[in-house]
Scaffold this motif. Structure first.
Motif, PDB file in Angstrom:
ATOM      1  N   VAL A  43       0.920  -1.251  -0.109  1.00 20.70           N
ATOM      2  CA  VAL A  43       0.051   0.045  -0.108  1.00 20.70           C
ATOM      3  C   VAL A  43       1.059   1.183  -0.076  1.00 20.70           C
ATOM      4  O   VAL A  43       0.460   2.209  -0.796  1.00 20.70           O
ATOM      5  CB  VAL A  43      -0.803  -0.041   1.353  1.00 20.70           C
ATOM      6  CG1 VAL A  43      -1.899   1.351   1.432  1.00 20.70           C
ATOM      7  CG2 VAL A  43      -1.852  -1.163   1.173  1.00 20.70           C
ATOM      8  N   LEU A  44       1.974   1.270   0.798  1.00 24.73           N
ATOM      9  CA  LEU A  44       2.914   2.452   0.872  1.00 24.73           C
ATOM     10  C   LEU A  44       3.428   2.688  -0.322  1.00 24.73           C
ATOM     11  O   LEU A  44       3.718   3.811  -0.766  1.00 24.73           O
ATOM     12  CB  LEU A  44       3.719   2.376   2.062  1.00 24.73           C
ATOM     13  CG  LEU A  44       3.129   2.420   3.461  1.00 24.73           C
ATOM     14  CD1 LEU A  44       4.394   1.778   4.377  1.00 24.73           C
ATOM     15  CD2 LEU A  44       2.645   3.648   3.823  1.00 24.73           C
ATOM     16  N   SER A  45       3.900   1.745  -0.899  1.00 27.57           N
ATOM     17  CA  SER A  45       4.850   1.646  -2.440  1.00 27.57           C
ATOM     18  C   SER A  45       3.932   2.168  -3.487  1.00 27.57           C
ATOM     19  O   SER A  45       4.332   3.068  -4.025  1.00 27.57           O
ATOM     20  CB  SER A  45       5.386   0.320  -2.764  1.00 27.57           C
ATOM     21  OG  SER A  45       4.522  -0.607  -2.821  1.00 27.57           O
ATOM     22  N   GLU A  46       2.582   1.680  -3.684  1.00 32.68           N
ATOM     23  CA  GLU A  46       1.747   2.024  -4.652  1.00 32.68           C
ATOM     24  C   GLU A  46       1.140   3.531  -4.303  1.00 32.68           C
ATOM     25  O   GLU A  46       1.119   4.192  -5.117  1.00 32.68           O
ATOM     26  CB  GLU A  46       0.379   1.230  -4.652  1.00 32.68           C
ATOM     27  CG  GLU A  46       0.905  -0.156  -5.111  1.00 32.68           C
ATOM     28  CD  GLU A  46      -0.460  -1.302  -4.918  1.00 32.68           C
ATOM     29  OE1 GLU A  46      -1.225  -0.858  -4.293  1.00 32.68           O
ATOM     30  OE2 GLU A  46      -0.332  -2.312  -5.702  1.00 32.68           O
TER      31      GLU A  46
ATOM     32  N   GLY B  87       4.498  -4.860 -14.985  1.00 33.17           N
ATOM     33  CA  GLY B  87       3.573  -3.456 -14.674  1.00 33.17           C
ATOM     34  C   GLY B  87       2.613  -3.573 -13.452  1.00 33.17           C
ATOM     35  O   GLY B  87       1.932  -2.690 -13.020  1.00 33.17           O
ATOM     36  N   ALA B  88       3.100  -4.519 -12.427  1.00 32.95           N
ATOM     37  CA  ALA B  88       2.583  -4.838 -11.215  1.00 32.95           C
ATOM     38  C   ALA B  88       3.857  -4.837 -10.192  1.00 32.95           C
ATOM     39  O   ALA B  88       4.930  -4.778 -10.497  1.00 32.95           O
ATOM     40  CB  ALA B  88       1.852  -5.945 -10.993  1.00 32.95           C
ATOM     41  N   PRO B  89       3.400  -4.134  -8.820  1.00 31.53           N
ATOM     42  CA  PRO B  89       4.601  -3.978  -7.815  1.00 31.53           C
ATOM     43  C   PRO B  89       5.094  -5.653  -7.530  1.00 31.53           C
ATOM     44  O   PRO B  89       4.343  -6.396  -7.837  1.00 31.53           O
ATOM     45  CB  PRO B  89       3.463  -3.744  -6.633  1.00 31.53           C
ATOM     46  CG  PRO B  89       2.216  -2.949  -7.183  1.00 31.53           C
ATOM     47  CD  PRO B  89       2.143  -3.593  -8.427  1.00 31.53           C
TER      48      PRO B  89
ATOM     49  N   THR C 285      20.495  -7.563   4.648  1.00 29.20           N
ATOM     50  CA  THR C 285      21.488  -6.394   4.456  1.00 29.20           C
ATOM     51  C   THR C 285      22.773  -6.743   5.522  1.00 29.20           C
ATOM     52  O   THR C 285      23.690  -5.736   5.481  1.00 29.20           O
ATOM     53  CB  THR C 285      20.906  -5.097   5.434  1.00 29.20           C
ATOM     54  OG1 THR C 285      20.497  -5.478   6.534  1.00 29.20           O
ATOM     55  CG2 THR C 285      19.696  -4.646   4.397  1.00 29.20           C
ATOM     56  N   GLY C 286      22.607  -8.011   6.094  1.00 27.69           N
ATOM     57  CA  GLY C 286      23.897  -8.217   6.770  1.00 27.69           C
ATOM     58  C   GLY C 286      23.307  -8.005   8.423  1.00 27.69           C
ATOM     59  O   GLY C 286      23.991  -8.569   9.349  1.00 27.69           O
ATOM     60  N   ARG C 287      22.800  -7.061   8.790  1.00 22.94           N
ATOM     61  CA  ARG C 287      22.020  -6.631  10.059  1.00 22.94           C
ATOM     62  C   ARG C 287      20.699  -7.080  10.194  1.00 22.94           C
ATOM     63  O   ARG C 287      20.512  -7.520  11.244  1.00 22.94           O
ATOM     64  CB  ARG C 287      22.148  -5.047  10.339  1.00 22.94           C
ATOM     65  CG  ARG C 287      23.806  -4.536  10.214  1.00 22.94           C
ATOM     66  CD  ARG C 287      23.810  -3.170  10.699  1.00 22.94           C
ATOM     67  NE  ARG C 287      22.802  -2.292   9.910  1.00 22.94           N
ATOM     68  CZ  ARG C 287      23.162  -1.677   8.852  1.00 22.94           C
ATOM     69  NH1 ARG C 287      24.337  -1.877   8.338  1.00 22.94           N
ATOM     70  NH2 ARG C 287      22.313  -1.062   8.305  1.00 22.94           N
ATOM     71  N   GLU C 288      19.878  -6.984   9.177  1.00 23.47           N
ATOM     72  CA  GLU C 288      18.542  -7.443   9.284  1.00 23.47           C
ATOM     73  C   GLU C 288      18.202  -8.000   8.020  1.00 23.47           C
ATOM     74  O   GLU C 288      18.713  -7.798   6.897  1.00 23.47           O
ATOM     75  CB  GLU C 288      17.826  -6.420   9.718  1.00 23.47           C
ATOM     76  CG  GLU C 288      17.500  -5.058   8.975  1.00 23.47           C
ATOM     77  CD  GLU C 288      16.946  -4.129   9.556  1.00 23.47           C
ATOM     78  OE1 GLU C 288      16.164  -4.210  10.480  1.00 23.47           O
ATOM     79  OE2 GLU C 288      16.982  -2.717   9.171  1.00 23.47           O
ATOM     80  N   PHE C 289      16.754  -8.609   7.717  1.00 23.57           N
ATOM     81  CA  PHE C 289      15.930  -8.971   6.912  1.00 23.57           C
ATOM     82  C   PHE C 289      15.188  -7.564   6.396  1.00 23.57           C
ATOM     83  O   PHE C 289      14.503  -7.201   7.293  1.00 23.57           O
ATOM     84  CB  PHE C 289      15.439 -10.103   6.806  1.00 23.57           C
ATOM     85  CG  PHE C 289      16.166 -11.394   6.866  1.00 23.57           C
ATOM     86  CD1 PHE C 289      16.762 -11.867   5.763  1.00 23.57           C
ATOM     87  CD2 PHE C 289      16.756 -11.955   7.992  1.00 23.57           C
ATOM     88  CE1 PHE C 289      17.541 -13.154   5.705  1.00 23.57           C
ATOM     89  CE2 PHE C 289      17.452 -13.093   8.237  1.00 23.57           C
ATOM     90  CZ  PHE C 289      17.941 -13.392   7.088  1.00 23.57           C
ATOM     91  N   VAL C 290      14.991  -7.339   5.230  1.00 23.36           N
ATOM     92  CA  VAL C 290      14.244  -6.096   4.476  1.00 23.36           C
ATOM     93  C   VAL C 290      13.480  -6.697   3.449  1.00 23.36           C
ATOM     94  O   VAL C 290      13.824  -7.463   2.439  1.00 23.36           O
ATOM     95  CB  VAL C 290      14.958  -5.117   4.160  1.00 23.36           C
ATOM     96  CG1 VAL C 290      14.378  -3.868   3.535  1.00 23.36           C
ATOM     97  CG2 VAL C 290      16.047  -4.574   5.351  1.00 23.36           C
ATOM     98  N   ASP C 291      12.095  -6.357   3.495  1.00 20.25           N
ATOM     99  CA  ASP C 291      11.123  -6.710   2.403  1.00 20.25           C
ATOM    100  C   ASP C 291      11.223  -5.449   1.752  1.00 20.25           C
ATOM    101  O   ASP C 291      10.809  -4.486   1.962  1.00 20.25           O
ATOM    102  CB  ASP C 291       9.752  -6.973   2.944  1.00 20.25           C
ATOM    103  CG  ASP C 291       9.772  -8.344   3.398  1.00 20.25           C
ATOM    104  OD1 ASP C 291      10.341  -9.353   2.882  1.00 20.25           O
ATOM    105  OD2 ASP C 291       9.002  -8.490   4.716  1.00 20.25           O
ATOM    106  N   ASP C 292      11.668  -5.581   0.146  1.00 20.47           N
ATOM    107  CA  ASP C 292      11.818  -4.430  -0.473  1.00 20.47           C
ATOM    108  C   ASP C 292      10.598  -4.530  -1.715  1.00 20.47           C
ATOM    109  O   ASP C 292      10.621  -5.405  -1.980  1.00 20.47           O
ATOM    110  CB  ASP C 292      13.372  -4.534  -1.511  1.00 20.47           C
ATOM    111  CG  ASP C 292      13.454  -3.341  -2.361  1.00 20.47           C
ATOM    112  OD1 ASP C 292      14.083  -2.313  -1.820  1.00 20.47           O
ATOM    113  OD2 ASP C 292      12.644  -3.345  -3.577  1.00 20.47           O
ATOM    114  N   PHE C 293       9.988  -3.300  -1.704  1.00 23.24           N
ATOM    115  CA  PHE C 293       8.728  -3.342  -2.501  1.00 23.24           C
ATOM    116  C   PHE C 293       8.998  -2.142  -3.512  1.00 23.24           C
ATOM    117  O   PHE C 293       9.320  -1.078  -3.455  1.00 23.24           O
ATOM    118  CB  PHE C 293       7.654  -2.790  -1.572  1.00 23.24           C
ATOM    119  CG  PHE C 293       7.098  -3.454  -0.597  1.00 23.24           C
ATOM    120  CD1 PHE C 293       6.283  -4.679  -0.742  1.00 23.24           C
ATOM    121  CD2 PHE C 293       7.861  -3.332   0.730  1.00 23.24           C
ATOM    122  CE1 PHE C 293       5.707  -5.272   0.559  1.00 23.24           C
ATOM    123  CE2 PHE C 293       7.611  -4.017   1.877  1.00 23.24           C
ATOM    124  CZ  PHE C 293       6.525  -5.212   1.769  1.00 23.24           C
TER     125      PHE C 293
END
Length: 685
Positions: free
Chosen positions: A53-56, A121-123, A130-138
């Motif tokens: 939602v935030l990325s869109e 054309g979709a998210p 990152t070496g310190r933590e896991f990140v969900d990239d949108f």
């Protein structure tokens, strides 16, 4: 020492405590784990939805700023998102993948630019380490009027979401531990109460084992019946209320209506209590009653087993086909003869129907007859024809309905007996009676006709002497004489058929008898282009018979062979063989004619049956021959076509037809032993 023996030595109270704690632990620990996993999964799913939602939302908000290239406005939007606690970064890419603005303070990591991008054309979501933590990239596409202008990228920390789930799991573990402590406290109190009463019941059971039946577990209980174990008594369930019991001597099914039913045993008060108290009070009665019932069941089982073995032995020993069908017309049981008749294992037949084990037409007919017996509750008794292994057989089938107490048919007992041989005996008896009656009639007619026939023949011969030789009258008289002789021949055959001529059996050479008949007809046969070949056994067997009657049989068989070959002619083979081991001698009379049809073969020895044209045969020759051979203790049969290779050893010329062969079996001389024939003696013709 293993763990199980140690565990078995623990007290029941300890086992209850351990069991309740183990149950609570087995429930709380998996529940805590599953709750943690569900919470973690839910938080992760919500985080991913929030990131999308935030990325869109960011992609839609930056579209105006990207059109005007207002980088300051873009920067403010990115920095605003960075203020959220779990957002690690945010940045904007143009359509060429260049970074327009970002939230990084120490410089933009260039490798982050290409690790994720929208798909079709979709998210798109990509998990990064990152070496310190896991990140969900949108990565959400920035689309303006249907044209992609760039990409908005947001990174949410998954580690923080997992930390919240871990906190929830610790809370669940804490409460589970508290529940286990509370369960242990309650289980201790419960186990103490239960074990005290069980110990009393154990002590009571020990006393019962010792034979002391007067012990009671209730503090106010009176003495129970002291003869429970010495007499056949049972607890009366219909007397008084639930707190008053009595034992009575009664037959099964008898009801107790009051104190008078208790014969010699006092009525006693029972203590108010739960199931353990009831169990203690009825323990002794239950033991005696159970033992009595078990003994009765064991005796009944032995009796039923004995009767079942006897019935199975009887059914398997009988040759009749016996089967039992239920009300759905499925097989409940079959005997060994029925299974052998079907050609299947009895276990495969049980549970099937007639339509399953018999051919379609036969199975349907039997099903319909069984249904009729079941519907009418009336037995059925009839004879039916069946075919097995290509042969026709007759069965006497009896169907008896099995009825219940209300008279309703609940099954069928079906028996079938093979009466084929009895049918054959009946047919043979009828045929013998017909032949006997026909023979008597033929003999009487022949004797009555012989006298006037002799007068006609004599006067015809005398009148021929009084008329000119070339006159028409003489020719007519010769015709009368010829036809009178034909009639006399028919009369002679009738006399032979009626068995009124006496036999004169003597020792004779079988081969000599055959050769005499062949010699008599050989010349006449040659004039009609019919050749006779002989293949006789060189051991010259001796038989006991009537030479003249047997010669009549040989000439009759040879004449029939000649008639079958007329008018084109052919070959006739006369063969004889001695079978010393079987104490018989056999002669074959085979021709190369057109053969005999299957229908005619079954009737060829019947009186007055002939395949010759009208005026050329009386139909008595083979019947007379059959009687002569039977009178000699032998048998005569016919086979057509001639077996393959029958003429191979002899040169008989062309074989234009399938041919026919008459086979005559005669016993050897009754005085011979072990089939060793004596040398043939000359027999006068």
């Amino acid at each position: 020492m293993t763990a199980w023996p140690r565990l078995s030595r623990l007290s029941f109270r300890t086992k209850i405590n351990c069991g309740i704690v183990l149950i609570v632990a087995c429930i709380s620990i998996p529940l805590a784990y599953l709750t943690w996993r569900a919470a973690a999964g839910t938080l992760q799913a919500e985080t991913r939805k929030r990131g999308l939602v935030l990325s869109e939302n960011l992609a839609m908000r930056v579209s105006d700023a990207m059109l005007s290239m207002d980088l300051l406005r873009l920067k403010n939007m990115v920095d605003e998102l960075k203020k959220v606690d779990d957002i690690v970064y945010a940045f904007i890419l143009d359509r060429d993948g260049n970074v327009l603005v970002h939230s990084f303070k120490g410089g933009f990591p260039v490798e982050l630019r290409t690790v994720n991008a929208p798909k079709d054309g979709a998210p798109h979501i990509q998990l990064l380490d990152t070496g310190r933590e896991f990140v969900d990239d949108f990565a959400a596409p920035v689309v303006i009027v249907g044209t992609p202008f760039g990409t908005s990228r947001i990174g949410l920390s998954r580690t923080k979401a997992e930390a919240a789930a871990d906190s929830l799991a610790l809370m669940i573990v804490f409460y589970s531990g508290a529940a286990m402590v509370a369960a242990l406290a309650f289980s201790t109190l419960f186990a103490r109460r239960v074990t005290e009463r069980l110990n009393r019941l154990r002590a009571h059971a020990e006393e019962v084992v010792k034979g002391n039946l007067d012990q009671r577990t209730g503090p106010r209980a009176e003495a129970a019946c002291s003869t429970v174990l010495s007499c056949d008594k049972r607890l009366c369930p219909a007397y008084g209320d639930r707190d008053r019991r009595c034992w009575l001597t009664a037959s099964p099914g008898q009801r107790c209506e009051g104190p008078e039913c208790c014969q010699g045993c006092p009525v006693f008060e029972t203590q108010k209590g739960d199931e353990i108290q009831d169990l203690a009070e009825t323990f002794d009665v239950m033991a005696v009653s159970l033992k009595t019932h078990l003994d009765e069941l064991r005796r009944a089982k032995q009796e039923l087993s004995r009767q079942e073995r006897q019935l199975r032995t009887i059914l398997d020993a009988t040759p009749d086909l016996v089967c039992l069908l239920d009300e759905r017309l499925t097989y409940l049981a079959v005997n060994r003869a029925f299974a052998a008749w079907i050609g299947a294992d009895p276990r495969d037949i049980v549970g099937a129907t007639d339509r399953d084990v018999f051919p379609d037409d036969e199975g349907m007919a039997m099903h319909d007859e069984n249904s009729l017996v079941l519907a009418t509750s009336r037995p059925s008794d009839r004879e039916v024809a069946a075919r097995r292994a290509g042969a026709s057989v007759w069965l006497h089938v009896v169907r008896v309905p099995i009825v219940d107490a209300k008279g309703r048919a609940i099954g069928i007992l079906r028996t079938a007996r093979d009466v084929t041989q009895l049918k054959q005996f009946q047919e043979q008896l009828i045929q013998s009676q017909k032949m006997e009656s026909l023979g008597k009639l033929a003999g009487g007619v022949a004797h009555e006709i012989n006298t006037p026939l002799g007068v006609i023949l004599g006067y015809a011969q005398l009148l021929q002497e009084d008329v000119p030789a070339e006159s028409q009258i003489r020719a007519d008289l010769q015709t009368i004489e010829k036809q009178a002789k034909v009639c006399r021949k028919i009369v002679a055959d009738l006399l032979g058929f009626s068995r009124q001529a006496e036999s004169a059996k003597i020792e004779m050479c079988f081969n000599n008898s055959l050769m005499e008949a062949v010699s008599l007809v050989r010349h006449a046969f040659s004039l009609e282009r019919t050749a006779i070949a002989t293949d006789l056994d060189e051991r010259m067997p001796i038989i006991y018979g009537d030479p003249e009657k047997l010669k009549q049989v040989w000439i009759n068989l040879l004449s029939n062979a000649r008639d079958a070959l007329a008018p084109v002619g052919g070959s006739v083979l006369v063969r004889s063989r001695l079978f010393a081991g079987q104490q018989k001698v056999t002669a074959w009379f085979a021709d190369t004619g057109p053969g005999i049809g299957p229908d005619s073969q079954s009737r060829i020895f019947d009186p007055f049956f002939t395949t010759k044209p009208v005026g050329q045969g009386t139909g008595l020759g083979l019947s007379v021959s059959f009687g002569i051979i039977k009178d000699h203790g032998g048998a005569i049969t016919v086979q057509s076509p001639v077996p393959t290779g029958f003429f191979d050893d002899l040169s008989l010329g062309a074989n234009p037809g399938p041919g026919a062969v008459f086979i005559v079996d005669l016993p050897l001389e009754h005085e011979e032993t072990l089939g060793v024939p004596r040398a043939a003696e000359p027999v006068e013709g």
